[in-house]
Design a protein around this motif. Structure first.
Motif, PDB file in Angstrom:
ATOM      1  N   ASN A 142     -36.366  -6.945 -26.635  1.00 10.71           N
ATOM      2  CA  ASN A 142     -35.129  -6.348 -26.160  1.00 10.71           C
ATOM      3  C   ASN A 142     -34.033  -6.628 -27.174  1.00 10.71           C
ATOM      4  O   ASN A 142     -34.107  -7.594 -27.930  1.00 10.71           O
ATOM      5  N   THR A 183     -29.550  -6.145 -27.747  1.00  9.71           N
ATOM      6  CA  THR A 183     -28.215  -5.736 -27.326  1.00  9.71           C
ATOM      7  C   THR A 183     -27.291  -5.859 -28.522  1.00  9.71           C
ATOM      8  O   THR A 183     -27.715  -6.235 -29.612  1.00  9.71           O
ATOM      9  N   LYS A 184     -26.022  -5.584 -28.289  1.00  9.82           N
ATOM     10  CA  LYS A 184     -25.044  -5.662 -29.374  1.00  9.82           C
ATOM     11  C   LYS A 184     -24.970  -7.069 -29.970  1.00  9.82           C
ATOM     12  O   LYS A 184     -24.879  -7.235 -31.176  1.00  9.82           O
ATOM     13  N   GLU A 233     -24.721  -9.237 -20.350  1.00 11.85           N
ATOM     14  CA  GLU A 233     -25.505  -8.871 -21.519  1.00 11.85           C
ATOM     15  C   GLU A 233     -26.742  -9.754 -21.669  1.00 11.85           C
ATOM     16  O   GLU A 233     -27.831  -9.275 -21.983  1.00 11.85           O
ATOM     17  N   HIS A 286     -29.395  -8.689 -19.240  1.00 12.82           N
ATOM     18  CA  HIS A 286     -30.089  -7.513 -19.755  1.00 12.82           C
ATOM     19  C   HIS A 286     -31.071  -7.906 -20.862  1.00 12.82           C
ATOM     20  O   HIS A 286     -32.190  -7.405 -20.918  1.00 12.82           O
ATOM     21  N   LEU A 287     -30.661  -8.816 -21.695  1.00 13.08           N
ATOM     22  CA  LEU A 287     -31.471  -9.224 -22.838  1.00 13.08           C
ATOM     23  C   LEU A 287     -32.760  -9.917 -22.406  1.00 13.08           C
ATOM     24  O   LEU A 287     -33.815  -9.680 -22.987  1.00 13.08           O
ATOM     25  N   LEU A 301     -29.290   0.209 -27.559  1.00 15.40           N
ATOM     26  CA  LEU A 301     -27.966   0.040 -28.129  1.00 15.40           C
ATOM     27  C   LEU A 301     -27.176   1.306 -27.873  1.00 15.40           C
ATOM     28  O   LEU A 301     -27.697   2.415 -27.991  1.00 15.40           O
ATOM     29  N   ASP A 326     -22.095   0.230 -30.131  1.00 17.19           N
ATOM     30  CA  ASP A 326     -22.612  -1.087 -30.503  1.00 17.19           C
ATOM     31  C   ASP A 326     -23.033  -1.160 -31.959  1.00 17.19           C
ATOM     32  O   ASP A 326     -23.225  -2.240 -32.504  1.00 17.19           O
TER      33      ASP A 326
END
Length: 114
Positions: A9, A11-12, A89, A92-93, A102, A106
């Motif tokens: 996974n 994310t930003k 976040e 989610h990660l 993304l 991001d």
């Protein structure tokens, strides 16, 4: 270092990698770096997923710190403090059922339209 890393996974501000060679999860989030066995990752992700941000915001509403949500560590003199957005976040990660995602905003890159 692991020979075969898979992106679980992204994310930003973070990325979750899994090393199939060593069976280790590598979690990089902001300026934090964690290396977990499968059992440790399962425990950590369960803790993060069950973190009640509203409770901690109320509990530490008079704190001088803007980040009020604690993530305890086994080291007694180290406590990770996050804000609501960071916890969201991080949740989610650590959700393995998600795919790397993304948003356009991001991506920190200048886009030139032709």
């Amino acid at each position: 270092m692991c020979k075969t890393l898979k992106i679980v996974n992204q994310t930003k501000n973070g990325i979750l990698l899994y090393c199939t060679y060593n069976n280790i999860y590598h979690l990089l989030f902001n300026n934090l770096n964690f290396n977990f066995t499968k059992a440790e990752f399962k425990s950590f992700s369960a803790y993060v997923k069950n973190t009640d941000t509203e409770f901690w915001e109320r509990e530490y509403k008079n704190s001088i710190f803007t980040k009020r949500i604690p993530i305890p560590t086994i080291q007694s003199n180290l406590l990770i403090l996050l804000d609501k957005v960071e916890v969201k976040e991080l949740k989610h990660l650590v959700s393995e059922d998600n795919h790397p995602f993304l948003k356009l905003m991001d991506i920190d890159y200048k886009i030139y339209l032709n």
